[in-house]
Design a protein around this motif. Structure first.
Motif, short mmCIF file in Angstrom:
data_model
loop_
_atom_site.label_atom_id
_atom_site.label_comp_id
_atom_site.label_asym_id
_atom_site.label_seq_id
_atom_site.Cartn_x
_atom_site.Cartn_y
_atom_site.Cartn_z
N GLU B 19 8.99 67.13 1.46
CA GLU B 19 11.52 66.75 1.44
C GLU B 19 11.81 67.47 1.26
OE1 GLU B 19 10.90 62.85 -1.25
OE2 GLU B 19 11.40 65.19 -2.96
N LEU B 22 11.15 68.58 4.94
CA LEU B 22 12.39 68.08 5.72
C LEU B 22 13.93 68.07 6.11
CD1 LEU B 22 10.77 64.45 5.74
CD2 LEU B 22 10.95 65.76 8.08
N PRO B 26 14.03 69.05 9.89
CA PRO B 26 13.77 67.87 9.98
C PRO B 26 12.80 67.97 11.32
CG PRO B 26 15.88 67.93 9.97
CD PRO B 26 15.61 69.31 10.30
N ASP B 27 12.49 68.35 12.35
CA ASP B 27 12.59 68.09 13.89
C ASP B 27 11.54 69.34 14.33
OD1 ASP B 27 14.17 66.15 13.95
OD2 ASP B 27 15.63 67.37 14.53
N HIS B 71 11.26 58.43 8.28
CA HIS B 71 10.83 60.34 8.64
C HIS B 71 9.71 60.41 10.12
CE1 HIS B 71 13.05 60.41 5.55
NE2 HIS B 71 13.80 61.67 6.04
N CYS B 303 8.83 76.17 6.95
CA CYS B 303 9.94 75.98 8.40
C CYS B 303 10.51 78.11 8.43
CB CYS B 303 11.04 75.38 7.69
SG CYS B 303 12.44 76.27 6.79
#
Ligand code: SRM
Ligand SMILES: Cc1cc2nc3c(=O)[nH]c(=O)nc-3n(C[C@H](O)[C@H](O)[C@H](O)COP(=O)(O)OP(=O)(O)OC[C@H]3O[C@@H](n4cnc5c(N)ncnc54)[C@H](O)[C@@H]3O)c2cc1C
Ligand code: SF4
Ligand code: FES
Lengths: 110, 811
Positions: B19, B22, B26-27, B71, B303
């Protein structure tokens, strides 16, 4: 057969306001809306007899001053969740004057 | 091509990591998740309420199948990963499924520890970890009678409570002589035991299990001293072991748990690990709050922000057994040199203990009253020096001036913005309030969805609700704030107040146009509010609209149930002369007033006056020197006074004289709601100043100023604003406070709910700390009074609004 009675000048009633006409049998509230339409109904709320003439006028409706029931001015019917109806009388503006047809009142009294 | 991210373990820590990831990227990854359980991610904490039938399995699902689909996550439910091939960078499941990864997350949680006594493999012996365990317990409770729970810790007691609620006869077997010894000291544990016994649980303390008896299924338990008790179900809740088998087999460095550094990476830099399976700085954790912190850090690195570090957590605990309030945190068993503060009231079942070292909180245990748990926990984590409030620290944060109407909304408003509300998810008060205000949230579910606060163990639900209530006003009641004003608009009171100021809207039509009202002329709810807001903001320019006032304010008297009106002339400070009384007696005779009464506001009410008589009566009263008392208005009502130093043997100041001055300053002012003042001559407080909107209590050195009281539907005692030395200052503070209220509060919101909604801190910041602002508010108030102090009765006696008071005759 309609029988129009001259009540007052339109300007005697404030916009979004009302006046009371006293008759022998009952008080009648005469309302003037923002668009200068006029309506007349018995000045007595079907709930607990609140004087509807003292309520706040909005759109073509009035909210009773005692417990906030809302009535449609044209039909005299309670709106929304509440149920009840008060007598209405035909009313119109003729030029600068306000006219009411009280014939219903006379029939009632008779 | 996107990088491939694979996760093993579909539980609370792992999915939280996804979570978080994302949210910021997100991608970035193509994500695949393996979970051994046949469910999507659920709230494991809530298994106890499910067992106690307070919740169902559906209630506790956190991310349903649709969430994974939305998602783009591939979810393999009910598949256990049996091997990690680090060379080929792939994981292999028990059914043969293979998934390749560029990065891998291990979030395998832990396993309940099953003591290897003889008989431990018998059917009917289980742990308490997942939905399958709960199903097994519920099934057993329908068929069997005797349950034994081994382990008197948090988990064991929650299991025991649940089984008891399912109607089983439950015995808790505990090795030591205190329950929850890792969370509680002896006195608190004793209180806990007593209340659990009251609920019908039995205890075998200092008892150790020798073996579990039975052939096909468990039938009983034997202790080392030879005693035996019957058992159809044995729940082992003696601890958990990080689930490291998979990692270990793959050659990843493990000790008690999978060892990670401060970025949550394992010794293989492509592999991260989070949750209970992890060992960080030699610590393993078994509560969600630290795991969620780990999740944040892992996501930050996945990320590629690469800035976050996990540096370990201090944890706090609550027991989720309905009706038992218990809180503990930190090192609550004192060591040499520590000081211990204890507050104890055995008859109330209340116990509080704080351990201090160098005047800093090191640990806390609370039983019975846990309201201040989050405050102590904050002091603990921040290492705050508490010497300044040591004396009262045990009474809680809000010990000041609260005369026993302890209401949690007030307490929560007094917390600072960085006070943690939700311990599980690490959400502070500031974040919650911010989300409520900026995103226009109204319900608990909204707040949970947007902030995660109260979405895990739920023990902070009350605090979150209190924040909601105090931020959105009476969110559920008649005077909401972020809700639309009425059915004519989608905009809230706050929107409209701000819009009127910012865009210089000065007529009702311009407000309705600007905010795109859905009705041509509003309704009985919004018109009086708009009329008030315009009047308060533009006193010199706005023309009051009589048709937008309730009948009382339009007719300047209270309408009675028979359509007549009442007349209450103003008596400044409650003082009157023989001539005043004579004049009132005269009008009473002249207009045949059916009833007279001395009001609760120190003046006289004349009931049952016909509407057409009002202007005539007002003329007589006006001639005798009276003005309207506004007993009918959202306006300044009365200023109640006591005898004071003029006569009273205890009086410290001239309370009557000051009351008169205050009423002269404030009469005629329109307000969001009615407003009452009082001045008492000494702290005996005969004028009841501490339940007024603004109350003055005279003391020898000057005047105490109190605000936000209410004696009506819900009694609220005032908050002390400040003390001042002179009457002039009293007047200035009064005017400034009233003006602040007039401009800031919602229509029909009295000062009590307003002060609670905005916080006393806001009021103080505006008129106590900022002398310039105070003077400006006072000046603005006096300016607006030059338009308001025109007696409406005299004006109407002189002919204004005559149509209101006369009927039409048929010509
Ligand atoms: C006349 C009086 C009772 C009396 O005979 O003593 C009175 C009469 C009414 N009160 Fe009151 N209140 C009177 C003192 C009080 C007091 C006592 C005081 O002020 O010290 C209180 C509690 C103190 C307070 O306000 O905090 C009080 C709390 C209320 C409330 C509840 C307000 C609240 O915030 O909870 C209402 C309802 C409302 O305002 O919505 C109310 C509403 C009313 C209304 C206006 C009801 C209505 O809407 O028609 C009553 C009008 C009666 C009538 O037909 O004239 N009255 N009312 C008092 C007039 C005082 C005055 O001189 O102006
Ligand atoms: C009854 C109960 C009450 C609790 N109450 C509280 C509380 O009040 N407050 C609190 O903070 N904490 C509480 N906890 C603890 C909290 O639930 C855990 O700390 C948290 O769930 C741990 O999260 P995790 O992701 O590390 O592990 P888990 O949530 O256990 O998730 C791990 C998942 O990985 C799966 N898995 C393991 N190995 C594999 C594999 N090889 N392949 C595929 N899948 C695998 C498991 O089946 C499991 O679903 C409670 C726990 C229980 C059981
Ligand atoms: S408040 Fe004090 S001074 Fe005033 S009347 Fe009461 S006792 Fe006397
Ligand atoms: S009398 Fe009209 S609503 Fe009650």
């Amino acid at each position: 057969m309609t029988n129009w009675t001259d009540i007052c000048a339109l300007t005697d009633i404030p916009r979004l306001g009302s006046r009371v006409v006293k008759t022998d049998t009952m008080n009648i509230a005469v309302f003037r809306t923002a668009d200068d339409a006029v309506f007349a109904m018995k000045d007595e709320c079907p709930h607990k007899k609140g004087p509807l003439s003292q309520g706040i006028v909005h759109g073509h409706a009035v909210t009773c001053p005692l417990h906030n029931w809302k009535f449609d001015l044209a039909s005299g019917e309670a709106m929304g969740p509440d149920e009840g109806c008060t007598n209405t009388f035909p009313a119109k503006v003729d030029g600068s004057r306000v006219l009411i047809d009280f014939s219903g009142l006379i029939e009632q009294a008779a | 091509m996107k990088h491939r991210l694979v996760m093993v373990g579909n539980g609370m820590a792992g999915v939280r990591t996804l979570e978080e990831l994302l949210k910021s990227a997100p991608d970035q990854y193509e994500i695949t998740v393996f979970g051994a359980e046949p469910y999507p991610n659920y709230n494991r904490i809530m298994l106890s309420p499910v067992l106690a039938s307070d919740k169902t399995v559906e209630d506790i699902i956190l991310n349903d199948d649709a969430w994974y689909a939305d998602h783009g996550i591939t979810l393999h439910k009910g598949k256990t990963i049996t091997a990690i091939d680090r060379v080929h960078r792939q994981v292999i499941a028990d059914d043969g499924t293979v998934a390749e990864y560029d990065r891998l997350i291990l979030a395998t949680g832990s396993n309940p520890f099953i003591i290897p006594v003889p008989g431990h493999q018998l059917p009917g012996v289980i742990g308490f970890r997942d939905i399958a365990d709960v199903d097994a317990m519920l099934a057993a409770s329908k068929q069997y009678k005797h349950a034994v729970v081994i382990g008197g810790g948090l988990l064991g007691l929650e299991a025991a409570n649940g089984l008891k609620k399912q109607g089983m006869d439950v015995t808790v077997v505990h090795l030591l002589d205190t329950l929850m010894e890792r969370q509680l000291d002896k006195p608190a544990a004793a209180l806990l035991k007593a209340s659990l016994e009251e609920k019908g649980l039995k205890f075998e303390m200092s008892a150790s299990t020798e073996s579990i008896l039975g052939d096909e299924r468990v039938t009983g338990l034997r202790f080392t001293d030879g005693r035996e008790i019957p058992a159809d179900l044995v729940v082992m809740a003696v601890g958990i072991r990080p689930n490291i088998a998979l990692a270990k087999a793959a050659g990843i460095h493990c000790e008690r748990g999978i060892v990670v550094n401060d970025t949550m990476q394992t010794f293989d830099p492509r592999i991260w690990a989070v949750g209970e399976c992890v060992q960080h700085r030699n610590q393993c954790y078994g509560l969600v709050a630290p795991l969620f912190e780990q999740a944040k850090v892992a996501a930050n690195h996945l990320c590629e922000h690469g800035v976050a570090r996990y540096e370990g957590s201090v944890t706090s605990t609550k027991l989720k057994v309905t009706g038992i309030d218990l809180f503990s945190a930190g090192e609550f068993n004192e060591q040499d040199g520590d000081e211990t503060l204890v507050l104890q009231d055995p008859s109330q079942g209340m116990y509080k203990k704080l351990v201090l070292r160098d005047n800093r909180v090191k640990g806390a245990v609370m039983y019975g009253d846990t309201m201040d748990g989050s405050w102590y926990f904050q002091l603990l984590r921040e290492g705050t020096d508490v010497s300044a409030f040591r004396k009262t620290i045990l009474f809680g944060q809000h010990d000041l001036g609260d005369a026993g109407h302890g209401d949690s909304s007030k307490q929560v408003m007094a917390l600072s913005d960085d006070a943690e509300i939700c311990g599980c998810n690490g959400v502070c008060k500031g974040e919650i309030v911010d989300a409520i205000v900026k995103k226009g949230l109204f319900t608990l579910d909204d707040v949970r969805a947007h902030t995660k606060a109260s979405s895990s163990c739920g023990s902070c639900t009350g605090l979150v609700e209190a924040l909601l209530a105090s931020t959105v006003g009476e969110g559920y009641g008649p005077a909401p704030s972020k809700k639309p004003m009425c059915k004519c608009t989608d905009h809230s009171h706050d929107d409209v107040i701000t819009g009127i100021k910012r865009h210089q809207l000065k007529t009702m039509q311009s407000v309705r146009d600007f905010f795109e009202w859905q009705t041509p002329d509003g309704c009985a709810t919004c018109r009086p509010a708009l009329n008030y807001y315009l009047l308060a903001n533009w006193p010199a320019e706005y023309n009051d609209d009589a048709q937008s006032r309730f009948i009382n304010e339009r007719a300047h008297g209270n309408i009675q149930k028979d359509g007549t009106y009442s007349v209450v002339p103003r008596m400044f400070g409650g003082l009157c002369t023989a001539n005043d009384l004579r004049a009132i007696a005269d009008v009473s005779d002249k207009y045949q007033v059916p009833e007279m009464k001395v009001t609760g506001g120190q003046r006289i009410d004349l009931f049952g006056v016909k509407k057409e008589d009002l202007p005539l009566m007002w003329k007589d009263l006006s001639d005798a020197g009276f003005v309207s008392g506004h007993a009918y208005g959202k306006a300044l009502r009365t200023v109640k006074t006591c005898a004071g130093s003029n006569w009273c043997r205890f009086g410290t100041q001239n309370s009557t004289g000051l009351g008169v001055k205050l009423e002269q300053l404030t009469w005629g002012s329109w307000m969001p709601h009615k407003f009452k003042l009082a001045v008492s001559g000494c702290p005996r407080n005969c004028a009841e100043a501490t339940i007024k909107d603004f109350g003055v209590v005279c003391v020898d050195s000057g005047y105490e100023l109190h605000v936000g009281g209410n004696g009506g539907i819900k009694v609220r005692v005032t908050d002390l604003l400040t003390r001042v030395a002179t009457e002039e200052e009293v007047l200035e503070f009064t005017g400034a406070f009233i003006q602040l209220y007039r401009l800031d509060a919602h229509y029909l919101e009295r000062t009590a709910p307003w002060v609670e909604r905005r916080g006393l801190a806001f009021v103080k910041e505006q008129i106590l700390d900022n002398a310039e602002r105070r003077r400006q508010l006072y000046e603005d108030f006096k300016f607006s009074q030059t338009f308001a102090q025109i007696d409406p009765w005299k004006a109407r006696a002189d002919g204004a609004e005559a149509h209101e008071f006369t009927t039409l005759k048929i010509a």
